[in-house]
Design an enzyme around this catalytic site. Structure first.
Site, short mmCIF file in Angstrom:
data_model
loop_
_atom_site.label_atom_id
_atom_site.label_comp_id
_atom_site.label_asym_id
_atom_site.label_seq_id
_atom_site.Cartn_x
_atom_site.Cartn_y
_atom_site.Cartn_z
N HIS A 261 0.86 -1.19 0.00
CA HIS A 261 0.00 0.00 0.00
C HIS A 261 0.89 1.23 0.00
O HIS A 261 1.96 1.24 0.61
CB HIS A 261 -0.92 0.01 1.23
CG HIS A 261 -2.08 0.93 1.10
ND1 HIS A 261 -1.99 2.27 1.34
CD2 HIS A 261 -3.37 0.69 0.72
CE1 HIS A 261 -3.18 2.83 1.13
NE2 HIS A 261 -4.02 1.89 0.75
N ASP B 106 -7.76 -5.36 -0.08
CA ASP B 106 -8.21 -6.12 -1.24
C ASP B 106 -7.95 -7.61 -1.09
O ASP B 106 -8.64 -8.42 -1.71
CB ASP B 106 -7.51 -5.62 -2.50
CG ASP B 106 -7.87 -4.18 -2.82
OD1 ASP B 106 -9.07 -3.87 -2.81
OD2 ASP B 106 -6.96 -3.36 -3.06
#
Length: 386
Positions: free
Chosen positions: A266, A322
């Site tokens: 991320h 996700d």
């Protein structure tokens, strides 16, 4: 005149101020309006969180009931929208459909450019936002029926936001466990500071265009493979791995070829994404209740996270939201190409909160550039050009 500073992708540039959400990437913390995401996921509902994001405070019982009633009352869309959808290619991605259908809403529920009075009318803006949040799940669920040749299933006003969506997807009474999981997933995806799609909201909203254009632009941005869609890629990756025994060899091959491992890493979080922590706990609870489809993906996902964390954790690369959201949706029987539209359904609340915040102190976005082209070129008539 001095050249402006150049920051590719605007990385590290503070383009706005906001009181909507906050991330501490080093500590792995996320909050909405000052409330920890773990508390909201455990104790709140998507309806309450949507109103929190829009208005800045946890609503009282009367305000929440009024907002919830509005969501239930405005789930229906004009038959014209359904007719437009009927002529879309059934092989198209649901995000392309959603982008087109939401943009069309502006013609059937017209909102002209916002006047100064309308920009200051919080009840008017709340009503506009509520209608968009209410109708996006209807459109996604309608498409799930229509692309297989079926008539859409009518929404039910007696069901919550999450439960009604699950009902419209299948026509079956929603499983309470699945309803709670989806509700929590919608909360976790509802807002995440200034990412690409939210920045699109700010830029488009700053022109004072109507909110259907604003959300249509955000959906188009989310559809890009570098923003939305990673949870669909996670499921495809796990299906490709196929078994727990193949995890190590798959990861070794990917890392040797410097290829992306979907669902890991991320731009902001340098430790575990707090949303991934919550989703993993939900997966484990779902498994303990016997609510999994026994596809084997959960077991593969657990092993992928364990081995990938061993390899990548020291570099600050961990599972993100996700990674587990795709597995959860898959185990609930939701098709992979609906994952990103569900993301958009949830994020509509955050997008509209930023739209409202932008309007409160609006200034049109007009960044500059660093020119890299030629200078002082002389025009030559076409007959004289060699």
């Amino acid at each position: 005149m001095a050249e402006p500073n150049f920051a590719p992708g605007l990385e590290g540039v503070a383009a706005t101020q906001s009181s909507i959400s906050n991330i501490d990437g080093a500590a792995g913390l996320l909050s909405y309006r000052g409330f920890a995401i773990a508390d909201l996921a455990a104790h709140s509902s998507f309806e309450e969180v949507a109103l929190l994001l829009l208005d800045g405070a946890l609503p009282g019982a009367a305000d929440l009931e009024r907002f919830d009633h509005g969501l239930r009352a405005h789930r229906q869309v004009k038959y014209n929208v359904r007719e437009i959808m009927k002529f879309m290619p059934v092989t198209g991605h649901p995000m392309d459909m959603l982008h087109c259908a939401v943009a069309s809403l502006g013609m059937f529920y017209p909102q002209q450019e916002l006047s100064d009075a309308e920009r200051g009318n919080t009840l008017h803006l709340d009503a506009m936002a509520m209608r968009i949040i209410a109708r996006m799940p209807t459109i996604v669920a309608m498409w799930e029926q229509m692309r297989f040749g079926n008539d859409p299933i009518s929404p039910r006003p007696d069901l919550s936001h999450a439960a009604n969506f699950l009902y419209m997807l299948s026509g079956r009474e929603p499983d309470p466990v699945h309803t709670k999981i989806l509700d929590s997933c919608l909360i976790l995806h509802a807002e995440h500071t200034i990412n690409a799609s939210t920045f699109s909201v700010l830029v488009t909203g700053s022109t004072l265009t109507n909110p259907y254009h604003v959300i249509g632009g955000a959906i188009g941005t989310l559809a890009g493979p570098l923003h939305g869609g990673a949870n669909q890629k996670v499921v495809e990756m796990l299906e490709e791995i196929n078994s727990v025994q193949q995890v190590g060899a798959y990861l070794d091959r990917k890392m040797a070829n410097k290829e992306k491992i979907w669902g890991f890493g991320h731009r902001i979080y340098k430790t575990r994404d707090p949303r991934a922590v919550i989703l993993k706990e939900m997966m484990e609870d779902m498994a303990s209740r016997g609510n999994l489809r026994h596809s084997g993906l959960f077991e593969i996902a657990i092993e992928v996270e364990r081995q990938a964390t061993e390899r990548l954790g020291p570099k600050g690369i961990h599972a993100n939201v996700d990674f587990y959201s795709g597995v959860l949706y898959h185990e609930m029987g939701i098709k992979a190409d609906l994952f990103t539209p569900i993301f958009a359904m949830a994020r509509s609340a955050g997008w509209l909160a930023h739209w409202r915040e932008q309007l409160a102190d609006n200034r049109i976005f007009r960044p500059t550039q660093v020119y890299t082209g030629e200078q002082d070129r002389r025009y030559v008539p076409v007959a004289q050009r060699i």
